[in-house]
Write a protein that holds these residues in place. Structure first.
Motif, PDB file in Angstrom:
ATOM      1  N   TYR A  46       0.829  -1.208   0.000  1.00  0.00           N
ATOM      2  CA  TYR A  46       0.000   0.000   0.000  1.00  0.00           C
ATOM      3  C   TYR A  46       0.859   1.252   0.000  1.00  0.00           C
ATOM      4  CZ  TYR A  46       0.904   0.580   5.026  1.00  0.00           C
ATOM      5  OH  TYR A  46       1.510   0.785   6.240  1.00  0.00           O
ATOM      6  N   GLU A  47       2.079   1.184   0.550  1.00  0.00           N
ATOM      7  CA  GLU A  47       2.972   2.335   0.515  1.00  0.00           C
ATOM      8  C   GLU A  47       3.411   2.646  -0.920  1.00  0.00           C
ATOM      9  OE1 GLU A  47       3.743   4.497   2.576  1.00  0.00           O
ATOM     10  OE2 GLU A  47       3.074   3.688   4.493  1.00  0.00           O
ATOM     11  N   THR A  48       3.576   1.591  -1.718  1.00  0.00           N
ATOM     12  CA  THR A  48       3.903   1.808  -3.124  1.00  0.00           C
ATOM     13  C   THR A  48       2.756   2.495  -3.843  1.00  0.00           C
ATOM     14  OG1 THR A  48       5.312  -0.160  -3.122  1.00  0.00           O
ATOM     15  CG2 THR A  48       4.574   0.654  -5.262  1.00  0.00           C
ATOM     16  N   ILE A  49       1.528   2.084  -3.539  1.00  0.00           N
ATOM     17  CA  ILE A  49       0.353   2.717  -4.143  1.00  0.00           C
ATOM     18  C   ILE A  49       0.265   4.180  -3.712  1.00  0.00           C
ATOM     19  CG2 ILE A  49      -2.152   2.605  -4.359  1.00  0.00           C
ATOM     20  CD1 ILE A  49      -1.943  -0.390  -3.694  1.00  0.00           C
ATOM     21  N   ARG A  50       0.621   4.459  -2.462  1.00  0.00           N
ATOM     22  CA  ARG A  50       0.629   5.851  -1.993  1.00  0.00           C
ATOM     23  C   ARG A  50       1.618   6.699  -2.802  1.00  0.00           C
ATOM     24  NH1 ARG A  50      -0.520   7.313   3.197  1.00  0.00           N
ATOM     25  NH2 ARG A  50       0.121   5.263   3.982  1.00  0.00           N
ATOM     26  N   CYS A  51       2.778   6.146  -3.069  1.00  0.00           N
ATOM     27  CA  CYS A  51       3.776   6.868  -3.867  1.00  0.00           C
ATOM     28  C   CYS A  51       3.280   7.090  -5.287  1.00  0.00           C
ATOM     29  CB  CYS A  51       5.086   6.088  -3.876  1.00  0.00           C
ATOM     30  SG  CYS A  51       5.939   6.021  -2.282  1.00  0.00           S
ATOM     31  N   TRP A  52       2.605   6.091  -5.856  1.00  0.00           N
ATOM     32  CA  TRP A  52       2.046   6.267  -7.197  1.00  0.00           C
ATOM     33  C   TRP A  52       1.022   7.393  -7.205  1.00  0.00           C
ATOM     34  CZ3 TRP A  52       0.854   0.375  -8.172  1.00  0.00           C
ATOM     35  CH2 TRP A  52       2.056  -0.299  -8.414  1.00  0.00           C
ATOM     36  N   ALA A  53       0.135   7.400  -6.193  1.00  0.00           N
ATOM     37  CA  ALA A  53      -0.909   8.431  -6.134  1.00  0.00           C
ATOM     38  C   ALA A  53      -0.302   9.818  -5.979  1.00  0.00           C
ATOM     39  CB  ALA A  53      -1.862   8.132  -4.978  1.00  0.00           C
ATOM     40  N   LYS A  54       0.751   9.930  -5.170  1.00  0.00           N
ATOM     41  CA  LYS A  54       1.394  11.220  -4.955  1.00  0.00           C
ATOM     42  C   LYS A  54       2.111  11.707  -6.203  1.00  0.00           C
ATOM     43  CE  LYS A  54       4.601  13.584  -1.823  1.00  0.00           C
ATOM     44  NZ  LYS A  54       5.476  13.429  -0.626  1.00  0.00           N
ATOM     45  N   LYS A  55       2.736  10.790  -6.946  1.00  0.00           N
ATOM     46  CA  LYS A  55       3.516  11.171  -8.119  1.00  0.00           C
ATOM     47  C   LYS A  55       2.640  11.426  -9.340  1.00  0.00           C
ATOM     48  CE  LYS A  55       7.265   9.555 -11.120  1.00  0.00           C
ATOM     49  NZ  LYS A  55       8.267   8.494 -11.376  1.00  0.00           N
ATOM     50  N   PHE A  56       1.698  10.524  -9.622  1.00  0.00           N
ATOM     51  CA  PHE A  56       0.944  10.599 -10.863  1.00  0.00           C
ATOM     52  C   PHE A  56      -0.412  11.283 -10.713  1.00  0.00           C
ATOM     53  CE2 PHE A  56       3.618   6.743 -11.485  1.00  0.00           C
ATOM     54  CZ  PHE A  56       4.363   7.207 -12.552  1.00  0.00           C
ATOM     55  N   GLY A  57      -0.955  11.336  -9.499  1.00  0.00           N
ATOM     56  CA  GLY A  57      -2.293  11.888  -9.306  1.00  0.00           C
ATOM     57  C   GLY A  57      -2.456  13.305  -9.824  1.00  0.00           C
ATOM     58  N   PRO A  58      -1.608  14.269  -9.411  1.00  0.00           N
ATOM     59  CA  PRO A  58      -1.774  15.644  -9.900  1.00  0.00           C
ATOM     60  C   PRO A  58      -1.627  15.768 -11.413  1.00  0.00           C
ATOM     61  CG  PRO A  58      -0.392  15.597  -7.928  1.00  0.00           C
ATOM     62  CD  PRO A  58      -0.599  14.177  -8.348  1.00  0.00           C
ATOM     63  N   VAL A  59      -0.743  14.989 -12.012  1.00  0.00           N
ATOM     64  CA  VAL A  59      -0.562  15.053 -13.460  1.00  0.00           C
ATOM     65  C   VAL A  59      -1.819  14.562 -14.176  1.00  0.00           C
ATOM     66  CG1 VAL A  59       0.850  14.279 -15.400  1.00  0.00           C
ATOM     67  CG2 VAL A  59       1.904  14.683 -13.163  1.00  0.00           C
ATOM     68  N   PHE A 182      -7.529  13.708   7.044  1.00  0.00           N
ATOM     69  CA  PHE A 182      -6.361  14.041   6.242  1.00  0.00           C
ATOM     70  C   PHE A 182      -5.188  14.349   7.157  1.00  0.00           C
ATOM     71  CE2 PHE A 182     -10.118  15.416   3.765  1.00  0.00           C
ATOM     72  CZ  PHE A 182      -9.988  14.527   2.715  1.00  0.00           C
ATOM     73  N   LYS A 183      -3.993  14.058   6.663  1.00  0.00           N
ATOM     74  CA  LYS A 183      -2.804  14.167   7.513  1.00  0.00           C
ATOM     75  C   LYS A 183      -2.187  15.558   7.500  1.00  0.00           C
ATOM     76  CE  LYS A 183      -3.232   9.860   8.520  1.00  0.00           C
ATOM     77  NZ  LYS A 183      -4.475   9.626   7.754  1.00  0.00           N
ATOM     78  N   SER A 184      -2.275  16.267   6.396  1.00  0.00           N
ATOM     79  CA  SER A 184      -1.694  17.611   6.293  1.00  0.00           C
ATOM     80  C   SER A 184      -2.469  18.418   5.270  1.00  0.00           C
ATOM     81  CB  SER A 184      -0.210  17.535   5.902  1.00  0.00           C
ATOM     82  OG  SER A 184      -0.064  17.075   4.568  1.00  0.00           O
ATOM     83  N   GLN A 185      -2.266  19.735   5.298  1.00  0.00           N
ATOM     84  CA  GLN A 185      -2.950  20.610   4.356  1.00  0.00           C
ATOM     85  C   GLN A 185      -2.522  20.307   2.923  1.00  0.00           C
ATOM     86  OE1 GLN A 185      -2.358  24.762   5.135  1.00  0.00           O
ATOM     87  NE2 GLN A 185      -3.567  25.446   3.397  1.00  0.00           N
ATOM     88  N   ALA A 186      -1.222  20.092   2.696  1.00  0.00           N
ATOM     89  CA  ALA A 186      -0.714  19.838   1.347  1.00  0.00           C
ATOM     90  C   ALA A 186      -1.242  18.522   0.793  1.00  0.00           C
ATOM     91  CB  ALA A 186       0.815  19.836   1.349  1.00  0.00           C
ATOM     92  N   SER A 187      -1.229  17.459   1.609  1.00  0.00           N
ATOM     93  CA  SER A 187      -1.714  16.165   1.128  1.00  0.00           C
ATOM     94  C   SER A 187      -3.218  16.191   0.887  1.00  0.00           C
ATOM     95  CB  SER A 187      -1.351  15.062   2.130  1.00  0.00           C
ATOM     96  OG  SER A 187      -2.009  15.266   3.371  1.00  0.00           O
ATOM     97  N   ALA A 188      -3.954  16.928   1.731  1.00  0.00           N
ATOM     98  CA  ALA A 188      -5.397  17.041   1.529  1.00  0.00           C
ATOM     99  C   ALA A 188      -5.709  17.785   0.236  1.00  0.00           C
ATOM    100  CB  ALA A 188      -6.039  17.744   2.722  1.00  0.00           C
TER     101      ALA A 188
END
Length: 230
Positions: A46-59, A182-188
């Protein structure tokens, strides 16, 4: 549209895209997505999926926005309280009269300057000039509109005129509960921006349209997702 690069990743492109689609499309946690992939014989953390979401989600979110048709010029503004890192924050949101999320902004403040910041983002990022802005009784909205010289667009009053904004809170509440806040303003801000773009792409009012039209809209949504993640 420039191809999205998935180079230097251990898992195939289709696995990454499917994991991101599951995570942003449905009210699933990272561990839920991990279990769904494991049922298909794909062992990914699930940590790998989190990294994928953080990297590719905004794009992907930016690409989906470019593929959307122009929104309605009639806007609805509203805000909701969210828990971020154990503290209270305010999510300022703008939707059109069709329920499409136009913009959102997570802020600590609940004043005129916070409302003005949302309005400036909305005016600068949308291809269509607003014809009317419906708001609730919160006094910061008229003050912010006055500072921007947009008093003529202001429309307040009956609660049902802002039902679109109120009802569109539900998917966010579902995700907030699923993620245990949510954990932080930026991540939210990052997650909710991507979630809004995916929600706009796949949202259909199924109770108002025929079944063939639902199938056509669904096919168009999947085609847009495929193009945005190509």
């Amino acid at each position: 549209m420039k191809p999205l690069s998935f180079k230097r990743h251990r898992f195939p492109t289709e696995v990454i895209k499917h994991a991101l689609w599951l995570y942003f499309r449905f009210s699933l946690s990272l561990r839920d997505v991990e279990d769904l992939l494991a049922e298909r014989g794909i062992e990914v953390s699930y940590e790998t999926i989190r990294c994928w979401a953080k990297k590719f989600g905004p794009v992907i979110a930016r690409r989906l926005k470019r593929l959307r048709p122009a929104p309605s010029p009639r806007r609805r503004l509203d805000k909701m309280v969210c828990g971020v890192g154990g503290r209270r924050m305010y999510l300022w949101r703008a939707v059109d009269d069709e329920g499409e999320v136009l913009d959102l902004l997570m802020q600590w403040r609940r004043d005129t300057q916070a409302a003005k910041k949302l309005l400036m983002r909305l005016l600068g990022r949308q291809p269509v000039e607003p014809e009317r802005i419906a708001i609730d009784g919160f006094r910061s909205y008229p003050a912010a509109l006055a500072e921007l010289g947009l008093e003529h667009l202001h429309r307040a009053g009956r609660l049902r005129e802002n039902n679109r904004a109120e009802n569109s809170h539900l998917p966010i509440r579902q995700r907030e509960r699923r993620m245990q806040g949510f954990k932080s303003q930026a991540s939210a801000q990052r997650f909710l921006t991507t979630h809004a773009a995916v929600y706009n792409t796949f949202y259909t009012q199924r109770h108002l349209i025929s079944r063939p039209t639902v199938r056509r809209f669904r096919a168009e949504a999947h085609a847009a997702w495929a193009k945005a993640t190509a």
